[in-house]
Design a protein around this motif. Sequence first.
Motif, short mmCIF file in Angstrom:
data_model
loop_
_atom_site.label_atom_id
_atom_site.label_comp_id
_atom_site.label_asym_id
_atom_site.label_seq_id
_atom_site.Cartn_x
_atom_site.Cartn_y
_atom_site.Cartn_z
N ARG A 1 42.33 30.03 45.63
CA ARG A 1 42.82 30.74 44.43
C ARG A 1 41.47 31.29 43.95
O ARG A 1 40.70 30.73 43.13
CB ARG A 1 43.27 29.64 43.32
CG ARG A 1 44.83 29.24 43.85
CD ARG A 1 45.58 28.38 42.44
NE ARG A 1 46.63 27.91 42.93
CZ ARG A 1 47.68 28.29 42.75
NH1 ARG A 1 47.74 29.74 42.31
NH2 ARG A 1 49.08 27.76 43.22
N LEU A 2 41.61 32.64 43.70
CA LEU A 2 40.45 33.47 43.21
C LEU A 2 40.79 33.52 41.75
O LEU A 2 41.74 33.83 41.15
CB LEU A 2 40.39 34.82 44.02
CG LEU A 2 40.23 34.59 45.24
CD1 LEU A 2 39.95 35.89 45.92
CD2 LEU A 2 38.80 33.64 46.01
N PRO A 3 39.41 33.76 40.91
CA PRO A 3 39.54 34.19 39.58
C PRO A 3 40.24 35.57 39.35
O PRO A 3 40.18 36.43 40.16
CB PRO A 3 38.10 34.22 39.10
CG PRO A 3 37.29 33.69 40.21
CD PRO A 3 38.27 33.68 41.63
N SER A 4 40.90 35.60 38.12
CA SER A 4 41.75 36.90 37.87
C SER A 4 41.35 37.13 36.35
O SER A 4 41.32 36.20 35.51
CB SER A 4 43.00 36.72 37.89
OG SER A 4 43.98 37.69 37.26
N GLU A 5 41.26 38.46 36.02
CA GLU A 5 41.09 38.75 34.54
C GLU A 5 42.39 38.99 33.75
O GLU A 5 42.21 39.31 32.48
CB GLU A 5 40.40 40.42 34.71
CG GLU A 5 38.87 40.25 35.37
CD GLU A 5 38.41 41.63 35.43
OE1 GLU A 5 38.96 42.64 35.10
OE2 GLU A 5 37.24 41.81 35.92
N LEU A 6 43.30 38.75 34.27
CA LEU A 6 44.82 38.61 33.69
C LEU A 6 44.85 37.59 32.70
O LEU A 6 44.31 36.25 33.06
CB LEU A 6 45.85 38.65 34.73
CG LEU A 6 45.92 39.95 35.36
CD1 LEU A 6 47.10 39.69 36.47
CD2 LEU A 6 46.17 41.12 34.80
N CYS A 7 45.35 37.70 31.57
CA CYS A 7 45.49 36.78 30.66
C CYS A 7 46.53 35.70 30.96
O CYS A 7 47.26 36.04 31.85
CB CYS A 7 45.65 37.33 29.16
SG CYS A 7 47.25 37.84 28.99
N GLY A 8 46.46 34.59 30.62
CA GLY A 8 47.32 33.26 30.60
C GLY A 8 48.48 33.36 29.57
O GLY A 8 48.62 34.35 28.82
#
Length: 388
Positions: free
Chosen positions: A283-290
């Motif tokens: 699971r890679l980091p994402s810039e999308l908001c949660g």
Amino acid sequence: MVDKKLIRKIAILGSSGSIGQSTLSVVRQLPDRFNVQALSVNSDISVLKRQVEEFHPRMVCIKDKKSAQKFKSFTAASKVKVYCAEEGLSEMVKDKNIEKIMFAIPGASALMPLISAISSGKDIALANKEAIVMAGPLIMRLAKKNKIKILPVDSEQSAIWQSLGYESSGDVRQVYLTASGGPLRILPRDKFKNVTIERVLRHPRWKMGKKITVDSATLMNKGLELIEAMFLFGLRAETIKILIHPEALIHSMVEFNDGVIMAQLSVTDMRIPIQYALSYPERLPSELCGIDFYKLNNLHFERPDLKKFSSLALAYQAARELGTMPAVLNAANEECVANFLNKKIGFIKIPEIVEKVMRRHRKKADPCLEDILSADNWAREEARRLVH
């Protein structure tokens, strides 16, 4: 610095479409984790040119031969190898440098390229549901034979996959396949007769291609996902319940035999399931908001109205009958949606014609590939005849 072993070399088939471009957006955000080896389009070489200039793939494939010739003049001085048509695509996916294939070619035309891609022995991130609907048992057997993984990209299928975790499908009591309800959820059935293309294409939650947006309006998209989930996860039609969830935050849920329910929640952005299918098992980091749960007041759930959305009822019928019936359902629907978008039939005619085609079909119970392709062709011709 990232170990080069962790850089995944990928091919994106259908790179000019919505899913293809979202996949490249993921690559753009994670350039040290993904390397684009190959791209394919149907005929949109203007988009492909921009993608080649940015991502520098070693290979491209263009289905349309005239477009391929035009593109070759652009790449004459570059090192990009150009393949053409279905045969070229089958050859390109065999390249030993490709580790994973994002399969985003839309519609039933994806079936033969998908079979070629699976036969190449590479894991598939699958964003096409029609091919699985048509030939699910055949495709899953082929994947097992070639020892490859089919990693679902559709948000709902990805949610089921993630919710299942390492559990066996035999431990599942119920799967809740969620749907936003589409652009016509609150429109009365008696208003469907005069609904416009523009209204149908205004989806309240997702930005998608025209065909899938029309399918969301009829709920046929959810019916196709029902059949897809059966084949991907080895489930029975009776185990899967469609659940209208307008907020589209819960993408699906799995209830196990002990009553525990696992759900996958995220914002409505296809880059989330795309990234997970590409990076799995990481699971890679994402810039999308949660999701901001402090701002959530309510989550709503409804039972789908099968009389209002009769396309979904037809999909349940095909799911129970199986054999060649899912291929017929899909083919007739594709033809009707195309004719609706071309203003040759009204919106309410889509399920009416699909039902007539299904009623006239003589199902083959255990079809081979030739039987499936034959049923697909027959259903298209029958649907065209009924349209005209």
